[in-house]
Enzyme design. Structure first.
Site, PDB file in Angstrom:
ATOM      1  CB  CYS A  89      -0.912   0.004   1.224  1.00 26.90           C
ATOM      2  SG  CYS A  89      -1.913   1.499   1.384  1.00 26.90           S
ATOM      3  CB  CYS A  99      -2.852   4.616   6.270  1.00 26.70           C
ATOM      4  SG  CYS A  99      -4.314   3.692   6.805  1.00 26.70           S
ATOM      5  CB  CYS A 181      -7.769   1.186   1.374  1.00 26.44           C
ATOM      6  SG  CYS A 181      -7.565   0.143   2.851  1.00 26.44           S
ATOM      7  CD  GLN A 289     -15.621 -13.025  13.111  1.00 28.03           C
ATOM      8  OE1 GLN A 289     -14.832 -12.086  13.094  1.00 28.03           O
ATOM      9  NE2 GLN A 289     -15.731 -13.835  14.151  1.00 28.03           N
ATOM     10  CG  PHE A 318     -20.059 -14.483  24.331  1.00 26.56           C
ATOM     11  CD1 PHE A 318     -20.156 -13.253  24.951  1.00 26.56           C
ATOM     12  CD2 PHE A 318     -19.512 -15.541  25.046  1.00 26.56           C
ATOM     13  CE1 PHE A 318     -19.696 -13.067  26.249  1.00 26.56           C
ATOM     14  CE2 PHE A 318     -19.054 -15.373  26.350  1.00 26.56           C
ATOM     15  CZ  PHE A 318     -19.153 -14.130  26.959  1.00 26.56           C
ATOM     16  CG  ASN A 323     -20.630 -16.619  12.073  1.00 22.36           C
ATOM     17  OD1 ASN A 323     -20.892 -16.622  10.877  1.00 22.36           O
ATOM     18  ND2 ASN A 323     -19.403 -16.828  12.525  1.00 22.36           N
ATOM     19  CG  ASN A 374     -24.225  -8.675  31.747  1.00 25.52           C
ATOM     20  OD1 ASN A 374     -23.177  -9.107  31.252  1.00 25.52           O
ATOM     21  ND2 ASN A 374     -24.274  -7.536  32.410  1.00 25.52           N
ATOM     22  CG  ASP A 395     -17.180 -16.049  18.534  1.00 21.36           C
ATOM     23  OD1 ASP A 395     -16.032 -15.590  18.722  1.00 21.36           O
ATOM     24  OD2 ASP A 395     -17.879 -15.750  17.552  1.00 21.36           O
ATOM     25  CB  CYS A 442     -11.180 -11.372  18.771  1.00 18.10           C
ATOM     26  SG  CYS A 442     -12.247 -10.677  20.043  1.00 18.10           S
TER      27      CYS A 442
END
EC number: 2.1.1.190
Length: 486
Positions: A89, A99, A181, A289, A318, A323, A374, A395, A442
């Site tokens: 890039c 960037c 980009c 995602q 979660f 998904n 929660n 997840d 993640c």
């Protein structure tokens, strides 16, 4: 990394001996999770160097000093890494105005994967004292054009006489002056300059701070955040742009719940999970995602590792839009999806009904329910009330699933009569923990923390773990771990 955040340590790789280098040179030993090279001065002080790669000899300019570490920027490379590559890039770099969307474009993509895999293993061991029995092969996909979700900042810069649309500059709140980009889909990258002209021509050029991108399999949606009502002329400009570039405009006058499509009747925004015959409709502000190529492989591997049988009940913690839940419903006897957001639970139910209606005879989805709760306030009592499940899919967001893992650990500690454990909750006598858990993460740090609870207090073994390169060229580490009852 912001200027207020301390560099991440320990380094991901260690080399044995320091070479004898000329004064002022540094031997880079490793790379940290903020994509900085890690070196040591002759006195042992750690130096984090922006732009340096492992095994390079460099000079650097220190711009921040602490008692135990320094932060520096690369000035010269005296011996270059064989894994250094030309960034793909033109807006990537260490220079002012560069960037800040990517941090690793100067490192070969295969080496990026190795660094992230090592980060996962190091976090599991250093933070959770857990070693996976098997290291899974990394999940990889396209290195460019993968980013189907993005939040692009918009800024009318009066001094420059132009409108900027893109990501923020490195370590700055200013918007980078981006013309292309390469991590965005090619048709979206080619749209950046036309978007700049569109906003520049609008009456509302000073009150539109953001455009959110959401690409489905067949629809490209753009969500325009506008702080004031749009004029009729601006609406006409948006429609003309949509016709010219084949996009679907959504308008967001206030919070995410105010998002509404500009013109009804267009094609539905959705993505497919072909391995399971599932189609997932979604709104452009729903969480999905970023990388659909990786997501399809991720879902298939997670379910293969979970190895759900037709007689089993599964809980998807979660669950988001479903998904994983809907693919699980093609394999299990019964599925429960639990999510913190009432709105997402409602969307999950809609997605379940629409997919159930499209199933062919003999291939109906399993009985599936969705509950809003929660999950950061889970207790052993709540866990037991959800009933026994043979297997779990977890997840969580970056914060991890600490309360869930702790509730499971508390039940196990009470069951074995561990010192300091509380009493066994009511109903626990007939409740059994899941035989297997697949945890999709993640954030390797919170995964490691939760893995420590599962392995040392809840009675599980970490039988496998591996990284998922969801975000090539960034320092973001996605991963997956499998736990089985010991």
């Amino acid at each position: 990394m912001s200027e207020q955040t301390e560099p991440l340590s320990p380094p991901l790789q260690d080399t044995a001996d320091q070479p004898d280098l000329p004064e002022g040179w540094l031997a880079v030993q490793s790379m940290d999770l903020d994509a900085q090279g890690v070196a040591r001065k002759p006195d042992g002080k750690v130096v984090f160097i922006d732009g340096a790669l492992p095994f390079e000899w460099v000079s650097a300019n220190t711009h921040r000093k602490k008692n135990n570490w320094e932060q520096a920027s690369l000035t010269d490379i005296h011996r270059e890494s064989s894994q250094r590559v030309r960034p793909g890039c033109p807006h990537f770099g260490l220079h002012g105005g560069a960037c800040g969307g990517c941090k690793m474009q100067h490192l070969d993509t295969r080496a990026q994967v190795a660094v992230k895999q090592r980060a996962l293993e190091d976090n599991l061991w250093h933070l959770g004292k857990v070693k996976a029995e098997t290291i899974l092969r990394p999940i990889e996909g396209p290195a460019w054009g993968y980013r189907y979700r993005a939040r692009l900042a918009v800024r009318h810069v009066i001094k420059k006489g132009t409108v900027l649309v893109g990501f923020h500059e490195r370590k700055s709140r200013y918007v980078a002056d981006m013309e292309v980009c390469p991590v965005l889909p090619p048709h979206v990258s080619a749209m950046l300059m036309p978007l700049r002209k569109l906003v520049a021509d609008m009456d509302a050029r000073d009150t539109c701070p953001q455009i959110e991108l959401a690409c489905g399999d067949h629809v490209t949606a753009l969500v325009l955040r506008h702080l004031e009502p749009l004029s009729a002329d601006d609406i006409a400009r948006l429609r003309a742009f949509a016709a010219r570039h084949s996009v679907q405009w959504w308008l967001q006058p206030k919070g995410p719940d105010t998002v509404k499509v500009l013109d009804e009747g267009g094609e539905t925004l959705s993505y497919a999970l072909p391995d399971f015959g599932i189609t997932m409709p979604f709104k452009p502000t729903d969480f999905t995602q970023v990388n659909p190529h990786i997501n399809r492989v991720l879902v298939s591997r997670a379910l293969r590792l979970l190895d759900v049988q037709k007689h089993e009940r599964v809980i998807d913690w979660f669950c988001g839009l479903g998904n994983f839940t809907l693919p699980l419903a093609t394999q299990a006897r019964e599925v429960l999806g639990i999510e913190g957001s009432e709105a997402l639970v409602a969307r999950s139910r809609e997605n379940y009904k629409s997919n159930q209606a499209q199933r062919q005879d003999g291939k109906a989805l399993a009985a599936t329910d969705f509950v809003a709760r929660n999950l950061f306030e889970m207790t052993p009592e709540m866990l037991i009330a959800d009933g026994t499940a043979d297997k779990w899919l977890v997840d969580p967001p970056r914060e991890g699933a600490f309360a869930l893992a702790k509730a499971l650990a508390d039940i196990e500690q009470a069951r074995i009569g561990a010192e300091g454990a509380g009493p066994l909750p009511a109903g626990a006598e007939g409740w059994t923990p899941p035989k297997r858990i697949v945890y999709v993460s993640c954030n390797p740090a919170t995964l490691a923390r939760d893995a420590g609870l599962l392995a040392h207090l809840a009675g599980y073994r970490c039988v496998a773990a591996g990284m998922v390169n969801m975000f090539p060229h960034t320092a973001h580490v996605e991963s997956m771990a499998v736990f089985e009852r010991a």
